[in-house]
Design a protein around this motif. Structure first.
Motif, PDB file in Angstrom:
ATOM      1  N   ARG A   1      -5.916  -6.780  -3.428  1.00 12.16           N
ATOM      2  CA  ARG A   1      -6.026  -6.274  -4.798  1.00 12.16           C
ATOM      3  C   ARG A   1      -4.914  -6.842  -5.672  1.00 12.16           C
ATOM      4  O   ARG A   1      -5.147  -7.241  -6.813  1.00 12.16           O
ATOM      5  CB  ARG A   1      -5.977  -4.748  -4.813  1.00 12.16           C
ATOM      6  CG  ARG A   1      -7.271  -4.060  -4.408  1.00 12.16           C
ATOM      7  CD  ARG A   1      -7.304  -2.614  -4.894  1.00 12.16           C
ATOM      8  NE  ARG A   1      -6.211  -1.846  -4.334  1.00 12.16           N
ATOM      9  CZ  ARG A   1      -6.310  -1.058  -3.255  1.00 12.16           C
ATOM     10  NH1 ARG A   1      -7.457  -0.958  -2.619  1.00 12.16           N
ATOM     11  NH2 ARG A   1      -5.266  -0.385  -2.826  1.00 12.16           N
ATOM     12  N   LYS A   2      -3.719  -6.878  -5.121  1.00  9.94           N
ATOM     13  CA  LYS A   2      -2.577  -7.402  -5.869  1.00  9.94           C
ATOM     14  C   LYS A   2      -2.725  -8.906  -6.093  1.00  9.94           C
ATOM     15  O   LYS A   2      -2.451  -9.420  -7.188  1.00  9.94           O
ATOM     16  CB  LYS A   2      -1.289  -7.113  -5.103  1.00  9.94           C
ATOM     17  CG  LYS A   2      -0.025  -7.564  -5.824  1.00  9.94           C
ATOM     18  CD  LYS A   2       1.214  -7.168  -5.051  1.00  9.94           C
ATOM     19  CE  LYS A   2       2.479  -7.616  -5.782  1.00  9.94           C
ATOM     20  NZ  LYS A   2       3.713  -7.229  -5.021  1.00  9.94           N
ATOM     21  N   GLU A   3      -3.169  -9.606  -5.071  1.00  9.86           N
ATOM     22  CA  GLU A   3      -3.319 -11.063  -5.141  1.00  9.86           C
ATOM     23  C   GLU A   3      -4.411 -11.480  -6.119  1.00  9.86           C
ATOM     24  O   GLU A   3      -4.250 -12.441  -6.885  1.00  9.86           O
ATOM     25  CB  GLU A   3      -3.637 -11.592  -3.747  1.00  9.86           C
ATOM     26  CG  GLU A   3      -3.836 -13.087  -3.652  1.00  9.86           C
ATOM     27  CD  GLU A   3      -4.223 -13.526  -2.248  1.00  9.86           C
ATOM     28  OE1 GLU A   3      -4.774 -14.629  -2.110  1.00  9.86           O
ATOM     29  OE2 GLU A   3      -3.992 -12.752  -1.293  1.00  9.86           O
TER      30      GLU A   3
END
Length: 250
Positions: free
Chosen positions: A162-164
């Protein structure tokens, strides 16, 4: 109980695992009497008795009349002629299937590929039901729609992705990109990160979540539309009234 033959045209072996699993989920949900009896109730087939499916890439090897010209006054869109060829092959099969499932990756051309398959389905009064599915952008997105983290390691993997990516690839799988297997947004890469490339773990993504969950997550990647096709076109073939053998016994 007489088994129904279901023809299947897909991209490859991975699709030939996922598609029947999804079909079975809907059948059992809509026809509870089939629970525990699917092995006897339906058999997926290719163009000969030894195969459970046929791939799009091998359809052109078949010796049946090719389709030329327009479709309903419209130029043939991508996949229309290949899909008609596949359907004509199943017409020539003995025995004929009761339904044929055509599932294709969109590869970023969702509307065009869906319309091409619709042109093929509308081209003739086929002697079986024809079900269409377009996985957008590819089959792995249908699997991702059913991914629910199991344990802290998978939760951490999903959080990292999700962060990437800047979005949740399970909730918004249609935003992934099928252009390269190694690209950051590759559905194949993302699914492998989350499931470790294990077939058994993948299968739990379509066998365990509630169908409502799959429909919601699959609204934009073609999965929800495919589940509706199964409900509308295949479930009646297995209804209590229709699903009887020649003697009339269940």
């Amino acid at each position: 109980m007489a088994a129904r033959l279901l023809g299947m045209v897909v991209e490859g072996p991975d699709d030939a695992r996922t598609v029947p699993g999804l079909v079975d989920r809907v059948l059992v949900n809509e026809v509870p009497a089939l629970a525990g009896k699917l092995a006897r109730a339906r058999t997926f087939c290719g163009l000969d008795a030894s195969a459970a499916f046929v791939t799009w890439s091998t359809v052109h090897q078949q010796r049946v009349p090719r389709r030329h010209g327009h479709f309903g006054g419209e130029p043939a869109l991508k996949d229309a002629r290949t899909a008609v060829l596949a359907l004509r092959c199943f017409v020539a099969c003995d025995p004929q299937p009761r339904a044929v499932v055509l599932v294709r990756d969109s590869d970023g051309k969702d509307a065009e590929r869906r319309r091409g398959l619709e042109q093929a389905r509308d081209d003739a009064a086929w002697p079986f039901e024809v079900l269409l599915g377009v996985a957008h952008p590819m089959r792995e997105c249908w699997v991702l729609a059913g991914f629910v983290p199991e344990g802290k390691q998978e939760e951490a993997s999903l959080a990292a992705l999700r962060k990437e990516l800047g979005f949740d690839p399970a909730a918004r799988s249609h935003e992934l990109d099928a252009s390269s297997k190694t690209a950051k947004k590759s559905p194949k890469r993302v699914l492998d990160r989350l499931t470790g490339g294990e077939h058994e773990r993948e299968a739990r993504c379509w066998t365990e979540p509630d169908l409502g969950h799959l429909r919601q997550r699959g609204n934009d990647n073609g999965l929800a539309a495919f589940l509706r096709e199964v409900e509308a076109r295949l479930v009646p073939v297995f209804s209590d009234a229709a699903f009887k053998d020649d003697s009339g016994a269940e």
